[in-house]
Design a protein around this motif. Structure first.
Motif, PDB file in Angstrom:
ATOM      1  N   GLY A   1       0.199 -13.101   0.126  1.00 56.29           N
ATOM      2  CA  GLY A   1      -0.859 -12.257   0.675  1.00 56.29           C
ATOM      3  C   GLY A   1      -0.497 -11.604   1.990  1.00 56.29           C
ATOM      4  N   ASN A   2       0.785 -11.570   2.296  1.00 56.56           N
ATOM      5  CA  ASN A   2       1.260 -11.027   3.564  1.00 56.56           C
ATOM      6  C   ASN A   2       2.667 -10.488   3.366  1.00 56.56           C
ATOM      7  OD1 ASN A   2       2.976 -11.605   6.185  1.00 56.56           O
ATOM      8  ND2 ASN A   2       0.857 -11.338   6.878  1.00 56.56           N
ATOM      9  N   MET A   3       2.887  -9.230   3.756  1.00 52.07           N
ATOM     10  CA  MET A   3       4.166  -8.575   3.498  1.00 52.07           C
ATOM     11  C   MET A   3       5.310  -9.262   4.244  1.00 52.07           C
ATOM     12  SD  MET A   3       5.301  -5.936   1.695  1.00 52.07           S
ATOM     13  CE  MET A   3       3.952  -4.724   1.535  1.00 52.07           C
ATOM     14  N   THR A   4       5.068  -9.652   5.494  1.00 53.72           N
ATOM     15  CA  THR A   4       6.125 -10.275   6.290  1.00 53.72           C
ATOM     16  C   THR A   4       6.541 -11.617   5.713  1.00 53.72           C
ATOM     17  OG1 THR A   4       5.334  -9.169   8.301  1.00 53.72           O
ATOM     18  CG2 THR A   4       6.757 -11.094   8.585  1.00 53.72           C
ATOM     19  N   ARG A   5       5.548 -12.458   5.367  1.00 50.90           N
ATOM     20  CA  ARG A   5       5.870 -13.780   4.815  1.00 50.90           C
ATOM     21  C   ARG A   5       6.552 -13.658   3.464  1.00 50.90           C
ATOM     22  NH1 ARG A   5       0.595 -15.253   6.602  1.00 50.90           N
ATOM     23  NH2 ARG A   5      -0.147 -15.246   4.437  1.00 50.90           N
ATOM     24  N   ALA A   6       6.086 -12.728   2.627  1.00 48.22           N
ATOM     25  CA  ALA A   6       6.700 -12.561   1.305  1.00 48.22           C
ATOM     26  C   ALA A   6       8.146 -12.094   1.434  1.00 48.22           C
ATOM     27  CB  ALA A   6       5.891 -11.562   0.480  1.00 48.22           C
TER      28      ALA A   6
ATOM     29  N   PHE B   1       6.593  -8.779  -6.686  1.00 44.20           N
ATOM     30  CA  PHE B   1       5.142  -8.736  -6.847  1.00 44.20           C
ATOM     31  C   PHE B   1       4.541 -10.140  -6.779  1.00 44.20           C
ATOM     32  CE2 PHE B   1       1.604  -9.294  -9.835  1.00 44.20           C
ATOM     33  CZ  PHE B   1       0.650  -8.487  -9.235  1.00 44.20           C
ATOM     34  N   LEU B   2       5.153 -11.103  -7.469  1.00 42.61           N
ATOM     35  CA  LEU B   2       4.637 -12.466  -7.484  1.00 42.61           C
ATOM     36  C   LEU B   2       4.674 -13.091  -6.095  1.00 42.61           C
ATOM     37  CD1 LEU B   2       6.199 -13.841 -10.797  1.00 42.61           C
ATOM     38  CD2 LEU B   2       3.794 -13.278 -10.381  1.00 42.61           C
ATOM     39  N   ALA B   3       5.733 -12.825  -5.343  1.00 43.23           N
ATOM     40  CA  ALA B   3       5.838 -13.376  -3.990  1.00 43.23           C
ATOM     41  C   ALA B   3       4.740 -12.811  -3.089  1.00 43.23           C
ATOM     42  CB  ALA B   3       7.212 -13.085  -3.402  1.00 43.23           C
TER      43      ALA B   3
ATOM     44  N   LEU C   1      10.841  -4.654   0.205  1.00 43.18           N
ATOM     45  CA  LEU C   1       9.710  -5.180  -0.556  1.00 43.18           C
ATOM     46  C   LEU C   1       8.655  -4.103  -0.758  1.00 43.18           C
ATOM     47  CD1 LEU C   1       8.014  -7.423  -1.822  1.00 43.18           C
ATOM     48  CD2 LEU C   1       7.357  -8.146   0.487  1.00 43.18           C
ATOM     49  N   SER C   2       8.334  -3.357   0.285  1.00 40.18           N
ATOM     50  CA  SER C   2       7.332  -2.283   0.172  1.00 40.18           C
ATOM     51  C   SER C   2       7.751  -1.243  -0.854  1.00 40.18           C
ATOM     52  CB  SER C   2       7.134  -1.618   1.540  1.00 40.18           C
ATOM     53  OG  SER C   2       6.637  -2.532   2.486  1.00 40.18           O
ATOM     54  N   MET C   3       9.035  -0.927  -0.877  1.00 44.08           N
ATOM     55  CA  MET C   3       9.535   0.073  -1.815  1.00 44.08           C
ATOM     56  C   MET C   3       9.358  -0.393  -3.260  1.00 44.08           C
ATOM     57  SD  MET C   3      13.337   1.796  -2.047  1.00 44.08           S
ATOM     58  CE  MET C   3      14.106   0.214  -2.434  1.00 44.08           C
TER      59      MET C   3
ATOM     60  N   HIS D   1      -6.237  -8.041   7.527  1.00 42.77           N
ATOM     61  CA  HIS D   1      -6.110  -9.495   7.361  1.00 42.77           C
ATOM     62  C   HIS D   1      -5.156  -9.879   6.236  1.00 42.77           C
ATOM     63  CE1 HIS D   1      -9.394  -9.885  10.172  1.00 42.77           C
ATOM     64  NE2 HIS D   1     -10.139  -9.079   9.428  1.00 42.77           N
ATOM     65  N   GLY D   2      -4.466  -8.903   5.649  1.00 36.62           N
ATOM     66  CA  GLY D   2      -3.497  -9.236   4.611  1.00 36.62           C
ATOM     67  C   GLY D   2      -3.619  -8.350   3.383  1.00 36.62           C
ATOM     68  N   MET D   3      -2.872  -8.725   2.371  1.00 39.36           N
ATOM     69  CA  MET D   3      -2.820  -7.986   1.110  1.00 39.36           C
ATOM     70  C   MET D   3      -3.598  -8.768   0.055  1.00 39.36           C
ATOM     71  SD  MET D   3      -0.482  -5.486   1.806  1.00 39.36           S
ATOM     72  CE  MET D   3       0.404  -5.030   0.325  1.00 39.36           C
TER      73      MET D   3
END
Length: 305
Positions: free
Chosen positions: A16-21, A9-11, A32-34, A53-55
């Motif tokens: 603010g982006n699933m791929t980068r996190a 969650f912190l990452a 990560l999504s799970m 544009h992100g999360m």
């Protein structure tokens, strides 16, 4: 809720982006999504707004961020204190670095940390000063190396380095430059400097404004290693701090001159949140990085002819 979910969650909140996190966590994106989905089901609330544009954190997500960051800090502090009973320095260290610092000495500094302190887990985020200061204030990272004028009163700033900005050009540049170059002369050349989002650009623009003119660069590039490469292989020129130039100067791909009338300098500070205890692991990492930055700036200064 477990520590893995908190870290995930912190990452994601930080990036603010699933791929980068996912890349930062060294996991695949579905994993990560799970974990984020499990957290949202656990609390019965959406933690992120998903946009093209992100999360972005929802109000529930911002509330969780405050508590999750505190939980992670306490766990890390407890782990460190237990390790120190055996005389070891260990724990998780999360710091931020401005581009000019991260792209110059970070690789060598990180290698030293890994060698000297094998039980330290190091996370380094690169970003603009404004963003890094915000993260320090929110408790997302332990501290950050930033440009000094941007340190707000709510945070503690510790001076690390003050260095001159230098005029630099490729070793094969067809022009011959004097040992001292005025800033207005530089402004009339094919200049490559960072964009206005970058802290170094503000320093340059302010100096030019005080001298009565406006900088009109040919190229605006925030990746400083790319700036150095362009200048080394063309007749374009740049103005950057010694820390950003020292490798190219050492390799004799660039040459540098002092800027006068007026001279231009920048200060780097280590910024922390006064409400947060600075661990022995953080201090050990900061000492290594600060020493390397100072050494790089000194080496660049010696290379100016």
């Amino acid at each position: 809720m477990d520590l893995k979910q908190i870290d995930y969650f912190l990452a994601l909140a930080r990036e603010g982006n699933m791929t980068r996190a996912a890349r930062q966590l060294n996991v695949v994106q579905p994993a990560l999504s799970m974990q984020i989905g499990r957290l949202e089901r656990h609390f019965g609330k959406s933690l992120f707004d998903r946009t093209p544009h992100g999360m972005h954190l929802t109000p529930a997500g911002r509330t969780l961020l405050e508590h999750a960051a505190a939980i992670r800090r306490e766990v890390d502090r407890t782990t460190e204190e237990m390790s120190r009973l055996d005389g070891r320095i260990s724990g998780r260290v999360a710091i931020g670095m401005i581009t000019s610092a991260a792209q110059s000495t970070l690789a060598s500094s990180s290698a030293k940390v890994a060698e000297r302190y094998p039980e330290i887990r190091l996370l380094v985020c690169e970003g603009y000063t404004d963003t890094l200061v915000e993260w320090v204030g929110a408790g997302n990272i332990d501290g950050a190396f930033v440009n000094m004028p941007k340190v707000p009163a709510s945070l503690a700033g510790h001076a690390v380095l003050e260095e001159d900005m230098m005029f630099a050009f490729g070793a094969g540049n067809a022009r011959t430059f004097p040992k001292r170059v005025s800033l207005d002369t530089v402004a009339g050349l094919g200049l490559v400097i960072p964009s206005r989002r970058h802290g170094l650009r503000k320093i340059l623009d302010d100096a030019a404004s005080e001298a009565g003119f406006v900088l009109k660069p040919r190229l605006e590039i925030d990746t400083l290693s790319a700036v150095c490469e362009i200048v080394a292989t063309t007749d374009l020129v740049t103005v950057l701090p010694g820390v950003a130039l020292y490798r190219a100067l050492a390799d004799r791909r660039l040459q540098a001159r002092k800027i006068v009338g007026p001279s231009v300098s920048r200060s780097v500070a280590w910024v922390t949140n006064p409400r947060r205890i600075v661990s022995a692991a953080v201090t050990a990492v900061v000492d290594i990085i600060a020493d390397d930055l100072i050494s790089a700036a000194s080496a660049a200064a010696r290379a100016v002819r």
